[in-house]
Design an enzyme around this catalytic site. Structure first.
Site, PDB file in Angstrom:
ATOM      1  N   LYS A   1       0.840  -1.201   0.000  1.00 56.64           N
ATOM      2  CA  LYS A   1       0.000   0.000   0.000  1.00 56.64           C
ATOM      3  C   LYS A   1       0.878   1.255   0.000  1.00 56.64           C
ATOM      4  CE  LYS A   1      -0.086  -0.361   5.013  1.00 56.64           C
ATOM      5  NZ  LYS A   1      -0.769  -0.962   6.151  1.00 56.64           N
TER       6      LYS A   1
ATOM      7  N   TYR B   1      13.188  32.110   5.075  1.00 57.45           N
ATOM      8  CA  TYR B   1      11.938  32.792   5.413  1.00 57.45           C
ATOM      9  C   TYR B   1      11.862  33.182   6.890  1.00 57.45           C
ATOM     10  CZ  TYR B   1       9.625  31.513   1.005  1.00 57.45           C
ATOM     11  OH  TYR B   1       9.270  31.395  -0.291  1.00 57.45           O
TER      12      TYR B   1
HETATM   13  C1  PLP Z   1      -0.012  -1.719   6.963  1.00 62.01           C
HETATM   14  C2  PLP Z   1      -0.553  -2.899   7.582  1.00 62.01           C
HETATM   15  C3  PLP Z   1       0.289  -3.960   8.006  1.00 62.01           C
HETATM   16  C4  PLP Z   1       1.787  -3.887   7.969  1.00 62.01           C
HETATM   17  O1  PLP Z   1       2.276  -3.267   9.112  1.00 62.01           O
HETATM   18  P1  PLP Z   1       3.838  -3.007   9.367  1.00 62.01           P
HETATM   19  O2  PLP Z   1       3.911  -2.456  10.714  1.00 62.01           O
HETATM   20  O3  PLP Z   1       4.254  -2.042   8.327  1.00 62.01           O
HETATM   21  O4  PLP Z   1       4.493  -4.319   9.207  1.00 62.01           O
HETATM   22  C5  PLP Z   1      -0.298  -5.105   8.461  1.00 62.01           C
HETATM   23  N1  PLP Z   1      -1.629  -5.213   8.554  1.00 62.01           N
HETATM   24  C6  PLP Z   1      -2.465  -4.232   8.192  1.00 62.01           C
HETATM   25  C7  PLP Z   1      -3.924  -4.424   8.324  1.00 62.01           C
HETATM   26  C8  PLP Z   1      -1.959  -3.041   7.692  1.00 62.01           C
HETATM   27  O5  PLP Z   1      -2.785  -2.053   7.343  1.00 62.01           O
END
Ligand code: PLP
Length: 825
Positions: free
Chosen positions: A488, A718
């Site tokens: 993702k 800035y």
């Molecule tokens: C993003 C996610 C993970 C992975 O988590 P990490 O801490 O990056 O290993 C696992 N399960 C779900 C449901 C997630 O959304």
């Protein structure tokens, strides 16, 4: 060995089914043999059918892998030959050892902790005028890589150079029998791979086994332990062995070596030579001395010859880079070397990462192959054909001369200049383009022309580090637990398509994305793994079905909408149900069914046999922190109860998964049927228990646009926030918060890495630029600057501004170009 096995010596050896593409291999299929190897994660026996369909007819299989079902299956291939052995790997090793015995040429065997590959590559370059050299491709030095390398040896070769690497006791014996070096080089001994060994002495002793039949051993006497063990062990088995030692520190040695800057003097028994070194960093100097001492051991080279050979030496870069090209092309830049095996590996990478419709290869003459010209180019042509290359461009006089072997659409140019002048570069578009040339052809000029110019800021992604991390987590969970990888948010900022292609190549079980369009993009880039979509909005249901994406369902409302949709769609039935993923809320209180809703879910699903719970899962709220251990245990217990109710009600067992990256490390007993790997893959071990087990994957680079000296009392940036209390050299960088350099890192909170020095930010970070203080650094305009990477870890940046590494990673904006590279094979 049986004659049936021995005859396989003349065959092309295949150990990875992915080497075979289309309907042919590099050799005609009936001259190829597949060794089915049972590994921890892969079982080669699963690919016999696929390979049979691609034309392979010879297989070496392992008795223990032949279950009754498999034996029955083999009867479907009546015209194939199956040789049953105890271990396919061992058979391959024995065959390679037998192959080695057919040749009486000098063979250099190299082992040690560092420098093996570089010494091998340099030695091959240095000796190429006098010998037809066969060597291990890239760093093929493992239990599998060594036999495959030595099998390349044929009767045109006059010198072999092979490297051997081991990580556990008792591994060297097999490699010794295969390489059977006449001359040995022990490069260095370090702490790498110490895990497998009780002590350094044990490691040295094991490595020295490579040389028990050698007549000469070359090593640096400054490593006292190597010297001690060599005398103790090797003299005992082989009293006549010559030790050719060298020392830079005045220890007793055959060659006394002195160095002053780039001048090196070697004082040996027969001669003293003084040379100018092309590289002067300490590691390169050690590697060069190993090469020079080896050359002097093989022949009485004079100083002039040695110097002229040294002058031609090129740095060994094993990087193979994936870059964005002009006209929507993807470039694979591999100008490291150009032997046939290297070409094979690059083509394999092209297959793995292929994302465009058309494949183009630009190749130079293959230098110093030791093979007959006609055989060589016929083989190259066959390789291209087997890999479905649509357009071939050959550069160099020898390739041009052998053009008759290649498809009639191929184009040939005598030199790189001729190509650059005459070839219409813009005719290349929407293609994967492999650019592979031997050093003298300077193919970097072609790459420059084809590459899309990147603005100063680049995120480099190390694909080998990704693979290392993947293997680390795989090893932790073991072969019986499936792996879902979270890609993702643009694969945590690392680039979804390229990362997913790598994961597909390594055969993970599932991918997961947040939104349907991320899944669609993966499908459009050739990903056919199952993909879970975590936020499936009803407007996207048709898209999900069209692209074979599997929704996560987390509420009664969504479950109803989805099952109605599938029902109306009419394509699915109880025999062919549509898979989905059921999310249980065990304490996060974000998305998911609560435990007490599960009976209603079960009841509801009874009316919809055309959908099926493929997996059921929940998510830990605090796996990365020990203070939440009790709550994690509570979540696990809740999850087990909920899934038990679900399984009993459904009458089948969905795959259960709970753990994320930190959970895998902290709660190995909770791995269930599958785990969900996220940030660990991208180089952050978030539980911090095994911090050093993962390698950093991304390096964010930028450049210095301008440097000036500003007097004390003036302000920078800035709102006049950066007031100087001393005169200072201020550098302006081509990165700002719009690129993902967090504004909170301004005003000295954060620092960056400039040529080995940390330099603090000065003043507010701007949208596209940042000012830093380089008073204490050696810095010039145009210099490279590292924002994060090995030297400055993402975790540290996150801590400085009170956030988590996830935010830093995913914050690198999409306008920053990603460049992917491999270090080794
Ligand atoms: C993003 C996610 C993970 C992975 O988590 P990490 O801490 O990056 O290993 C696992 N399960 C779900 C449901 C997630 O959304």
């Amino acid at each position: 060995m049986t004659t049936q096995v021995l005859q396989l010596d003349n065959f092309q050896w295949i150990t990875d089914s992915r080497q075979v593409i289309g309907n042919a291999t590099n050799a005609p299929a009936d001259q190829s043999v597949f060794f089915a190897i049972q590994g921890e994660h892969h079982d080669g026996h699963e690919f016999i059918g696929e390979l049979y369909r691609k034309g392979i007819r010879h297989f070496v299989v392992e008795r223990t892998a032949l279950t009754p079902n498999r034996r029955a299956d083999l009867l479907n291939y009546p015209d194939a030959q199956f040789v049953e052995v105890d271990s396919s790997l061992q058979t391959l090793q024995e065959l390679a050892a037998a192959h080695r015995r057919l040749f009486r040429i000098p063979v250099v065997g190299i082992t040690g902790s560092n420098g093996k590959t570089i010494v091998k590559e340099w030695l091959a370059q240095l000796l190429a005028d006098d010998f037809a050299v066969v060597k291990s491709p890239k760093s093929y030095n493992s239990q599998l890589g060594v036999p495959l390398s030595v099998h390349e040896l044929n009767d045109t070769h006059t010198l072999g150079i092979f490297e051997a690497g081991i990580s556990r006791p008792h591994e060297m014996q097999a490699l010794e029998a295969i390489i059977r070096p006449t001359i040995g080089i022990f490069t260095t001994i370090g702490t790498a791979h110490d895990e497998g060994f009780r002590t350094r002495k044990q490691k040295i002793a094991e490595k020295l086994r490579l040389f028990i039949h050698a007549n000469t051993l070359i090593y640096c006497n400054d490593y006292a332990e190597i010297d001690e063990e060599a005398n103790l062990l090797l003299k005992a088995v082989n009293a006549d062995m010559r030790f050719i030692t060298w020392s830079l520190t005045g220890k007793k040695a055959v060659y006394q070596v002195e160095r002053q800057q780039d001048r090196l003097t070697l004082r040996g028994p027969a001669t003293t030579v003084t040379l100018t070194l092309p590289f002067t960093d300490p590691a390169s100097v050690d590697n060069l001395i190993h090469c020079l001492v080896t050359m002097l051991t093989i022949r009485a080279y004079d100083a002039d010859t040695l110097q002229s050979r040294l002058n031609r030496l090129r740095p060994v870069s094993m990087r193979l880079e994936l870059k964005e090209g002009i006209n929507n092309c993807v470039l694979i830049d591999d100008s490291y070397n150009n032997d046939v095996v290297g070409l094979q590996l690059a083509l394999r990478f092209l297959n793995q990462q292929s994302s465009r419709d058309k494949r183009v290869v630009i190749l130079s003459d293959v230098l110093q192959s030791g093979q007959r010209e006609a055989d060589l180019y016929e083989q190259v042509a066959r390789l291209l054909q087997a890999n479905d290359i649509d357009q071939f461009i050959g550069i160099g006089p020898v390739l041009s001369h052998n053009r008759h072997f290649f498809a009639s659409t191929s184009q040939f140019f005598a030199t790189t200049d001729e190509f650059l002048t005459n070839f219409p570069i813009n005719s290349l578009h929407d293609s994967d383009v492999l650019v592979k040339g031997a050093r003298p052809f300077s193919f970097e000029r072609i790459v420059n022309r084809l590459q899309r110019k990147v603005h100063g800021t680049v995120l480099e992604i190390n694909l080998d580090a990704l693979t290392h991390n993947l293997n680390y987590y795989r090893e932790r969970v073991g072969a019986d637990t499936k792996l879902m990888v979270m890609v993702k948010a643009f694969a945590y900022g690392s680039g979804s398509a390229e990362v997913a292609q790598l994961l597909q190549f390594h055969r993970v079980d599932y991918l997961a994305v947040a939104y349907a369009d991320e899944g669609v993009s993966l499908r459009q880039n050739g990903i056919d793994l199952p993909i879970m979509v975590m936020n499936p909005a009803p407007e996207t249901f048709a898209t999900l079905v069209e692209f074979g994406l599997e929704p996560e369902l987390y509420s009664m409302r969504l479950l109803r909408e989805w099952s109605d949709f599938i029902d109306k769609n009419g394509q699915r039935s109880a025999e062919n149900p549509y898979p989905f993923h059921l999310k249980v809320d065990t304490g996060m209180h974000r998305l998911g069914f609560l435990e007490d809703e599960i009976p209603a879910v079960v009841e509801y699903l009874k009316g919809y046999p055309q959908v099926r719970v493929a997996t059921v899962f929940s998510h830990l709220v605090g796996a990365d922190d020990a203070q939440f251990n009790a709550f994690s245990v509570h979540q696990y217990d809740t999850f087990l109860r909920a899934t038990a109710v679900l399984e009993a009600g459904l009458g089948y067992k969905p795959i259960r998964h709970l753990l994320n990256s930190a959970g895998i490390v902290r709660f190995p007993d909770y791995r269930l049927d599958m785990v969900r790997l996220g940030i660990g893959l991208y180089g952050v071990e978030s539980s911090q228990i095994e911090k050093d087990a993962v390698r950093s994957v991304g390096t964010l680079h930028t450049v210095i646009s301008q440097i000036k000296t500003i007097p004390a009392g003036e302000s920078v940036g800035y709102s006049r926030r950066g007031v100087l209390d001393h005169d200072a050299r201020i550098a302006t960088l081509a990165i700002g918060y719009a690129d993902g350099f967090d504004r909170r890192l301004g005003n000295g909170v954060g620092s960056v890495w400039v040529n080995g020095t940390r330099c603090p930010t000065v003043g507010n970070i701007c949208m596209d630029m940042t000012m830093i203080n380089v008073t204490n650094a050696s810095a010039a305009e145009g210099d490279d600057v590292i924002i994060f990477g090995n030297e400055l870890r993402i975790t540290e940046l996150a801590q400085q501004i009170g956030t988590i590494p996830y935010e830093i990673l995913t914050g690198v904006s999409e306008r920053v170009k990603r460049v992917f590279y491999k270090e080794g094979n």
